[in-house]
Design a protein around this motif. Structure first.
Motif, PDB file in Angstrom:
ATOM      1  N   UNK A 228     -13.046   1.733   0.540  1.00 29.84           N
ATOM      2  CA  UNK A 228     -11.914   1.275  -0.273  1.00 29.84           C
ATOM      3  C   UNK A 228     -12.387   0.823  -1.652  1.00 29.84           C
TER       4      UNK A 228
ATOM      5  N   UNK B 117       0.839  -1.210   0.000  1.00 33.45           N
ATOM      6  CA  UNK B 117       0.000   0.000   0.000  1.00 33.45           C
ATOM      7  C   UNK B 117       0.871   1.258   0.000  1.00 33.45           C
ATOM      8  N   UNK B 118       2.187   1.063   0.014  1.00 34.91           N
ATOM      9  CA  UNK B 118       3.190   2.158   0.060  1.00 34.91           C
ATOM     10  C   UNK B 118       3.130   2.949   1.364  1.00 34.91           C
TER      11      UNK B 118
ATOM     12  N   UNK C 189     -13.032   3.224  -4.993  1.00 32.66           N
ATOM     13  CA  UNK C 189     -12.013   3.630  -5.972  1.00 32.66           C
ATOM     14  C   UNK C 189     -11.765   2.528  -7.002  1.00 32.66           C
TER      15      UNK C 189
ATOM     16  N   UNK D 253      -0.507   3.563  -6.631  1.00 36.50           N
ATOM     17  CA  UNK D 253      -1.462   3.413  -5.527  1.00 36.50           C
ATOM     18  C   UNK D 253      -2.899   3.290  -6.036  1.00 36.50           C
ATOM     19  N   UNK D 254      -3.149   3.829  -7.208  1.00 38.56           N
ATOM     20  CA  UNK D 254      -4.503   3.795  -7.749  1.00 38.56           C
ATOM     21  C   UNK D 254      -4.982   2.366  -7.968  1.00 38.56           C
TER      22      UNK D 254
ATOM     23  N   UNK E 173     -12.125  12.499  -9.385  1.00 40.14           N
ATOM     24  CA  UNK E 173     -12.762  13.715  -9.898  1.00 40.14           C
ATOM     25  C   UNK E 173     -14.135  13.435 -10.509  1.00 40.14           C
TER      26      UNK E 173
ATOM     27  N   UNK F  57     -12.518  13.523  -5.116  1.00 41.04           N
ATOM     28  CA  UNK F  57     -11.312  14.346  -5.190  1.00 41.04           C
ATOM     29  C   UNK F  57     -10.118  13.614  -5.777  1.00 41.04           C
ATOM     30  N   UNK F  58     -10.201  12.301  -5.889  1.00 40.94           N
ATOM     31  CA  UNK F  58      -9.115  11.566  -6.539  1.00 40.94           C
ATOM     32  C   UNK F  58      -9.518  11.212  -7.967  1.00 40.94           C
TER      33      UNK F  58
ATOM     34  N   UNK G 203      -7.009  -0.625   0.563  1.00 34.38           N
ATOM     35  CA  UNK G 203      -6.683  -1.314   1.811  1.00 34.38           C
ATOM     36  C   UNK G 203      -7.742  -1.074   2.867  1.00 34.38           C
TER      37      UNK G 203
ATOM     38  N   UNK H  32     -12.946  10.210  -1.636  1.00 37.76           N
ATOM     39  CA  UNK H  32     -11.880   9.860  -2.590  1.00 37.76           C
ATOM     40  C   UNK H  32     -12.377   9.850  -4.040  1.00 37.76           C
TER      41      UNK H  32
ATOM     42  N   UNK I  76       1.965   7.578  -6.552  1.00 36.97           N
ATOM     43  CA  UNK I  76       0.543   7.920  -6.587  1.00 36.97           C
ATOM     44  C   UNK I  76      -0.173   7.177  -7.710  1.00 36.97           C
TER      45      UNK I  76
END
Lengths: 220, 258
Positions: free
Chosen positions: B163, B51-52, B166, B89-90, B120, B117-118, B94, B114, B86
């Motif tokens: 989770x 998950x970084x 996304x 991660x898409x 959009x 704003x991620x 998690x 998310x 980034x």
């Protein structure tokens, strides 16, 4: 010497007018301090190393020198560097900068108190740094530190008489002038004390109310 | 076909403590993989590195052929920058042991923040999708509730919906029932079971629920002291483990659970 109610009533309007200046200086001062404090905090946390370094030592410097010196500096020394400010503006900026250093520490405490899991959740959802701060961290960091911020608001309010040193006609300076005109200081200075007391108590109540509202909204 | 997730000689140390001591693991696309092992064995660290959230000490990871913690640059590998991380991660989502819901947001907002704003997406679309997901986890009546008003099981189901919103290709579940009261574990496992059966997501589960791992996994990996000791189909691992340490672990934990 007895307290002359008649005289007190006579000078009250003049003092109330001066109170406006005091309140305005506090309002603009705390707004500037709140924004600048956040800038310091964010610069220290996410700025590149030199930016963080400058922010850290600026805060330290401002906190470790007297407010009155800073006020004098902005008003009497800054013009030599080509920055000429009106007394009121110089006062507001000095108050704002001075208190931004304290508010920066308050923000830092609030941010440190946000659990690590919130940062991790934001990362796992791939929120960018700006969205993470704006939507996740700051909304949780602020409500718990509102009482501390309120205390600094009241402290700043009580520090505004220092602006009289650079001829701002705020409450205390006006009372001094009124007193000198009539050779009577008892009534004007008593009124100054009472007005400060009333407004401080009022702001404290306002802060408590805001705190309750925020905490209900956050449902912690 | 190349594995979807390829982990090569992965190590992680926290100071003097070697948590992972050389993990090699291939996960094909769509596999439901359970990672079991004693606490402190490093299982969660593998998920956290994927998950970084943690940076590996050494080793390589590729997802769909793309290095995770590195970038290709004229044929050489360089450490990944923020943009690369980034983008990678898409693909990954998690769910945490302690939910980590955003306490100041409603359930609906938790699930839409998310996507809006991620990804959009518009408010309408993100809310439409969030409501579908919350229906799926059985919480469509809690849209305006705050996390503090939910039970642990409900919180975890919101976290799963959040989770999923996304649409990750890979979902990581890090001991998602360990913080729950025993009577609430079932509702979360039911959601996970449905997900495992209905989706082609690649799922990695770190879990102490052995019966559940046996039921839904394609493969089970047993890890101890930072190394993979044994892996195979659940039947093999649970019925006839080859390694002594696996047997001891299973005896201890199953004795506790039955």
């Amino acid at each position: 010497m007895t307290f002359e109610w008649q005289f007190a009533l006579e000078v009250l309007p003049q003092l109330l007018l001066a109170l406006r200046v005091t309140v305005l200086a506090t309002v603009f001062g705390i707004l500037l301090a709140a924004i600048l404090g956040l800038v310091w905090t964010l610069a220290r946390r996410i700025g590149a190393a030199p930016v963080a370094f400058v922010a850290r030592y600026s805060v330290e410097f401002v906190r470790s020198t007297p407010l009155l010196v800073q006020i004098y500096f902005l008003f009497y020394v800054a013009p030599e560097f080509g920055i000429t400010l009106s007394p009121f503006l110089a006062g507001v900026i000095a108050l704002g900068i001075h208190y931004s250093a304290y508010l920066s520490e308050v923000y830092r405490a609030g941010i440190d108190a946000v659990p690590k899991g919130q940062w991790e959740a934001a990362k796992a959802l791939n929120l960018g740094p700006a969205d993470t701060w704006r939507r996740v961290i700051i909304p949780q960091a602020l409500p718990p530190v509102l009482p501390a911020m309120g205390n600094y608001l009241i402290a700043m309010f009580k520090d505004t008489p220092m602006l009289s040193a650079i001829t701002v006609m705020e409450l205390l300076q006006t009372a001094k002038v009124v007193g000198a005109e009539h050779f009577r200081y008892l009534e004007p200075l008593t009124l100054v004390g009472v007005l400060f007391l009333l407004l401080s108590l009022g702001s404290a109540a306002l802060v408590r109310w805001g705190e309750r509202r925020f905490n209900v909204a956050a449902l912690r | 076909m190349a594995p979807y997730i390829a982990i090569r000689n992965l190590t992680k140390s926290f100071g003097k403590l070697d948590v992972l001591r050389g993990i090699d693991l291939d996960v094909p696309q769509g596999e439901k993989l359970s990672i079991i092992g004693p606490s402190g064995s490093g299982k969660s660290t593998i998920l956290r590195i994927l998950m970084t959230l943690e940076r590996p000490t050494s080793g390589e990871i590729a997802i769909d052929g793309e290095p995770l913690w590195h970038m290709r640059n004229n044929g050489t590998l360089r450490p990944a920058n923020k943009r690369h991380l980034r983008a990678m991660r898409a693909k990954v989502g998690m769910v945490f042991q302690h939910f980590n819901l955003f306490p100041h947001m409603t359930v609906l907002k938790n699930v839409t923040v998310a996507p809006r704003h991620v990804l959009r997406l518009s408010r309408e679309e993100s809310e439409f999708r969030a409501i579908q997901l919350l229906e799926k986890v059985g919480l469509s009546e809690k849209l305006t509730a705050h996390p503090a008003q939910l039970s642990g099981g409900q919180k975890q189901r919101v976290a799963i919906a959040r989770a999923l919103a996304l649409y990750p290709k890979i979902m990581l579940f890090d001991e998602v029932t360990s913080a729950l009261d025993p009577e609430l574990v079932g509702e979360v496992l039911n959601v996970l079971r449905d997900l495992a059966q209905e989706t082609d997501m690649t799922m990695l589960l770190v879990t102490h629920e052995m019966r559940f791992a046996r039921e839904i996994s394609d493969r089970v990996v047993f890890i101890d002291q930072g190394l993979i000791i044994e892996q195979g189909p659940p039947e093999a691992i649970f019925s006839e483990p080859a390694e002594m340490r696996t047997r001891e672990f299973l005896r201890a934990i199953l004795g506790e659970q039955s």
